[in-house]
Design a protein around this motif. Structure first.
Motif, PDB file in Angstrom:
ATOM      1  N   ASP A 137       7.550   9.621   7.554  1.00 17.65           N
ATOM      2  CA  ASP A 137       7.276   9.436   8.968  1.00 17.65           C
ATOM      3  C   ASP A 137       6.881   7.981   9.225  1.00 17.65           C
ATOM      4  O   ASP A 137       6.599   7.222   8.295  1.00 17.65           O
ATOM      5  CB  ASP A 137       6.149  10.363   9.417  1.00 17.65           C
ATOM      6  N   ASP A 138       6.825   7.605  10.502  1.00 19.43           N
ATOM      7  CA  ASP A 138       6.540   6.211  10.843  1.00 19.43           C
ATOM      8  C   ASP A 138       5.249   5.706  10.200  1.00 19.43           C
ATOM      9  O   ASP A 138       5.195   4.582   9.695  1.00 19.43           O
ATOM     10  CB  ASP A 138       6.443   6.051  12.360  1.00 19.43           C
ATOM     11  N   PHE A 139       4.192   6.522  10.236  1.00 25.18           N
ATOM     12  CA  PHE A 139       2.914   6.029   9.731  1.00 25.18           C
ATOM     13  C   PHE A 139       2.970   5.740   8.232  1.00 25.18           C
ATOM     14  O   PHE A 139       2.343   4.788   7.755  1.00 25.18           O
ATOM     15  CB  PHE A 139       1.767   6.990  10.077  1.00 25.18           C
ATOM     16  N   SER A 140       3.755   6.507   7.482  1.00 23.76           N
ATOM     17  CA  SER A 140       3.923   6.222   6.062  1.00 23.76           C
ATOM     18  C   SER A 140       4.837   5.025   5.831  1.00 23.76           C
ATOM     19  O   SER A 140       4.632   4.235   4.899  1.00 23.76           O
ATOM     20  CB  SER A 140       4.477   7.449   5.337  1.00 23.76           C
ATOM     21  N   GLN A 141       5.859   4.870   6.661  1.00 26.47           N
ATOM     22  CA  GLN A 141       6.727   3.697   6.555  1.00 26.47           C
ATOM     23  C   GLN A 141       5.919   2.418   6.763  1.00 26.47           C
ATOM     24  O   GLN A 141       6.038   1.462   5.979  1.00 26.47           O
ATOM     25  CB  GLN A 141       7.849   3.772   7.590  1.00 26.47           C
ATOM     26  N   PHE A 142       5.107   2.401   7.809  1.00 28.18           N
ATOM     27  CA  PHE A 142       4.280   1.216   8.071  1.00 28.18           C
ATOM     28  C   PHE A 142       3.354   0.926   6.889  1.00 28.18           C
ATOM     29  O   PHE A 142       3.196  -0.228   6.478  1.00 28.18           O
ATOM     30  CB  PHE A 142       3.440   1.414   9.334  1.00 28.18           C
ATOM     31  N   ALA A 143       2.725   1.981   6.364  1.00 31.21           N
ATOM     32  CA  ALA A 143       1.775   1.794   5.267  1.00 31.21           C
ATOM     33  C   ALA A 143       2.457   1.235   4.025  1.00 31.21           C
ATOM     34  O   ALA A 143       1.914   0.354   3.341  1.00 31.21           O
ATOM     35  CB  ALA A 143       1.092   3.124   4.940  1.00 31.21           C
ATOM     36  N   LEU A 144       3.638   1.751   3.730  1.00 25.54           N
ATOM     37  CA  LEU A 144       4.341   1.321   2.522  1.00 25.54           C
ATOM     38  C   LEU A 144       4.727  -0.156   2.609  1.00 25.54           C
ATOM     39  O   LEU A 144       4.542  -0.915   1.647  1.00 25.54           O
ATOM     40  CB  LEU A 144       5.581   2.181   2.330  1.00 25.54           C
ATOM     41  N   VAL A 145       5.238  -0.569   3.757  1.00 31.78           N
ATOM     42  CA  VAL A 145       5.631  -1.971   3.918  1.00 31.78           C
ATOM     43  C   VAL A 145       4.396  -2.877   3.896  1.00 31.78           C
ATOM     44  O   VAL A 145       4.398  -3.938   3.254  1.00 31.78           O
ATOM     45  CB  VAL A 145       6.439  -2.163   5.209  1.00 31.78           C
ATOM     46  N   ALA A 146       3.325  -2.472   4.568  1.00 29.18           N
ATOM     47  CA  ALA A 146       2.098  -3.276   4.563  1.00 29.18           C
ATOM     48  C   ALA A 146       1.509  -3.388   3.160  1.00 29.18           C
ATOM     49  O   ALA A 146       1.017  -4.450   2.760  1.00 29.18           O
ATOM     50  CB  ALA A 146       1.073  -2.675   5.524  1.00 29.18           C
ATOM     51  N   ALA A 147       1.562  -2.296   2.393  1.00 30.47           N
ATOM     52  CA  ALA A 147       1.033  -2.320   1.025  1.00 30.47           C
ATOM     53  C   ALA A 147       1.853  -3.258   0.139  1.00 30.47           C
ATOM     54  O   ALA A 147       1.296  -4.026  -0.662  1.00 30.47           O
ATOM     55  CB  ALA A 147       1.022  -0.914   0.445  1.00 30.47           C
ATOM     56  N   ARG A 148       3.166  -3.204   0.269  1.00 27.42           N
ATOM     57  CA  ARG A 148       4.014  -4.113  -0.515  1.00 27.42           C
ATOM     58  C   ARG A 148       3.704  -5.566  -0.166  1.00 27.42           C
ATOM     59  O   ARG A 148       3.620  -6.427  -1.048  1.00 27.42           O
ATOM     60  CB  ARG A 148       5.491  -3.808  -0.258  1.00 27.42           C
ATOM     61  N   ALA A 155      -6.547  -0.890   0.197  1.00 29.32           N
ATOM     62  CA  ALA A 155      -7.330  -0.171   1.207  1.00 29.32           C
ATOM     63  C   ALA A 155      -6.897  -0.580   2.599  1.00 29.32           C
ATOM     64  O   ALA A 155      -6.585  -1.750   2.850  1.00 29.32           O
ATOM     65  CB  ALA A 155      -8.821  -0.469   1.029  1.00 29.32           C
ATOM     66  N   GLY A 156      -6.901   0.381   3.512  1.00 34.66           N
ATOM     67  CA  GLY A 156      -6.538   0.063   4.892  1.00 34.66           C
ATOM     68  C   GLY A 156      -6.374   1.294   5.739  1.00 34.66           C
ATOM     69  O   GLY A 156      -7.077   2.297   5.552  1.00 34.66           O
ATOM     70  N   GLY A 157      -5.432   1.243   6.648  1.00 34.58           N
ATOM     71  CA  GLY A 157      -5.205   2.375   7.535  1.00 34.58           C
ATOM     72  C   GLY A 157      -3.835   2.295   8.163  1.00 34.58           C
ATOM     73  O   GLY A 157      -3.216   1.227   8.208  1.00 34.58           O
ATOM     74  N   THR A 158      -3.369   3.438   8.656  1.00 35.56           N
ATOM     75  CA  THR A 158      -2.044   3.495   9.274  1.00 35.56           C
ATOM     76  C   THR A 158      -1.991   4.627  10.282  1.00 35.56           C
ATOM     77  O   THR A 158      -2.667   5.648  10.115  1.00 35.56           O
ATOM     78  CB  THR A 158      -0.947   3.658   8.195  1.00 35.56           C
ATOM     79  N   GLU A 159      -1.193   4.443  11.327  1.00 35.73           N
ATOM     80  CA  GLU A 159      -1.081   5.466  12.365  1.00 35.73           C
ATOM     81  C   GLU A 159       0.079   5.116  13.292  1.00 35.73           C
ATOM     82  O   GLU A 159       0.349   3.924  13.533  1.00 35.73           O
ATOM     83  CB  GLU A 159      -2.360   5.527  13.195  1.00 35.73           C
TER      84      GLU A 159
END
Length: 407
Positions: free
Chosen positions: A69-80, A185-189
């Protein structure tokens, strides 16, 4: 026993202000709102939001996109991004000593909207078997751990709009205790669902400026009338300062203090005297060994709602006195990304320290009431003291405050 100093060595950001830390900073310093009419919300009483634009999930993630889902996509790119920024190589780190802690305020309602549509139409066979693994809150942390080979503790914190800040505070504790060597560490939504927009609109929490969405989010401004839905993710790489220096890492900031509290007052409304907010701020100050006069700027929660901004202003005056440090509030630019907000604003606090400049609050023209803050408006202001706090508060009266200093 001496406490371990915790360093921020990497940042990753995907927000309505941009798809990298650099573009986020440039947009933030312009002080211009990203709010616009949102086709996803067409026909609703509130039909605008702050969207992440130009994000190409297929290009970034390839076949992974189907299950995220979008929130996981955002998190994965930000983590990379954050791992690359920290000059770390997941192929060589000790994965069992790397943790992932991400804040998420709720489930992915867009996925459930679709599933319930099929059920309501009498077609359960059309509900995707990926509905649950795509949408449950812990999957953002789980997917980041899978992608990067982080085999230490991996979990989600959920303290409503304080979730991202809580995640960073908990991650700090994992490092201080020696449980992990590195924590992402962070957050996503992604709050841009029709159900989310409808629910907040029914609560009268959202701005109704449909004719001027770019002027809708205006933290602490006299004419504020509600917040604007947003989305995005931020991930910080945290590690002990000694380890960061030993490997020659670029230390961007130190996470010196963390304060958490609960109002224990009301499911939605903050305590009228700001007790929980004051407690969280003073706890963060005490944790860092700082005095109120040591703080160079405040990154406020600043949602742009009439009641919450007034109560936050009063609490800041109670802590800092009649001449509080300069205050900024990024939700004027990027809207309110709920569970991701605290992490995004923590990252912005680090960038403020790094650039020695405080970004302005979008749409701020003036404030009323007795508790007047020193709001940074119109243009960035030089930062004179290399210390800042980032404040996050959520439904349930759950509060989290992070204190960062320049290295």
């Amino acid at each position: 026993m001496l406490r371990r100093e915790i360093a921020v060595t990497g940042l990753g950001l995907v927000t309505p202000a941009g798809l990298t830390a650099e573009t986020n900073w440039a947009t933030l310093c312009q002080g211009r709102s990203m709010a616009a009419t949102d086709p996803v919300l067409e026909g609703l009483p509130v039909d605008f939001s702050c969207q992440v634009r130009g994000f190409d999930a297929e290009a970034e993630l390839g076949r992974l996109t189907r299950r995220l889902d979008d929130f996981s996509q955002f998190a994965l790119v930000a983590a990379r991004q954050a791992v690359a920024d920290a000059a770390l190589d997941p192929c060589t780190w000790r994965g069992e000593r790397v943790g992932v802690v991400l804040g998420v305020a709720g489930t992915s309602l867009s996925t459930y909207d679709n599933a319930f549509h099929h059920l309501g139409a009498g077609h359960p066979e059309r509900v995707s078997p990926l509905t649950v693994p795509r949408s449950i809150p812990n999957m953002a942390a789980g997917e980041v751990a899978i992608d990067l080979g982080a085999r230490g503790p991996s979990f989600t914190t959920s303290t409503a709009c304080a979730s991202g800040a809580t995640a960073i505070g908990v991650a700090r504790d994992l490092l201080r205790s020696g449980t992990c060597d590195i924590v992402l560490a962070g957050g996503t939504e992604s709050a841009r669902s029709r159900m989310t927009a409808t629910c907040f609109a029914r609560m009268r929490a959202l701005s109704r400026r449909r004719d001027q969405p770019a002027l809708a989010s205006r933290p602490f401004d006299t004419a504020r009338d509600g917040f604007v839905l947003g989305e995005g993710a931020a991930v910080l790489v945290l590690e002990p300062l000694t380890a960061a220096r030993a490997r020659g890492a670029h230390v961007q900031a130190l996470l010196r203090g963390y304060g958490a509290s609960t109002d224990a007052h009301h499911p939605i409304s903050p305590h009228p005297e700001g007790r929980g907010v004051i407690q969280a701020i003073t706890t963060a100050l005490d944790d860092a060994g700082c005095r109120p006069q040591d703080i160079g700027h405040v990154n406020a929660h600043g949602t742009s709602t009439p009641t919450n901004d007034a109560l936050e202003a009063a609490a800041l005056i109670r802590v800092f006195g009649s001449q509080p440090p300069p205050v900024t509030a990024p939700k004027g630019v990027i809207g309110h990304s709920l569970g991701a907000a605290g992490a995004i604003e923590a990252a912005y606090t680090v960038l403020t320290l790094r650039h020695a400049s405080i970004p302005p609050v979008a749409n701020f023209e003036g404030q009323g009431g007795e508790n007047k803050l020193d709001i940074v408006a119109d243009r960035p202001r030089p930062l004179t003291t290399g210390t800042g706090i980032s404040c996050s508060f959520g439904f349930g009266g759950q509060n989290a405050v992070l204190l960062f200093t320049a290295p």
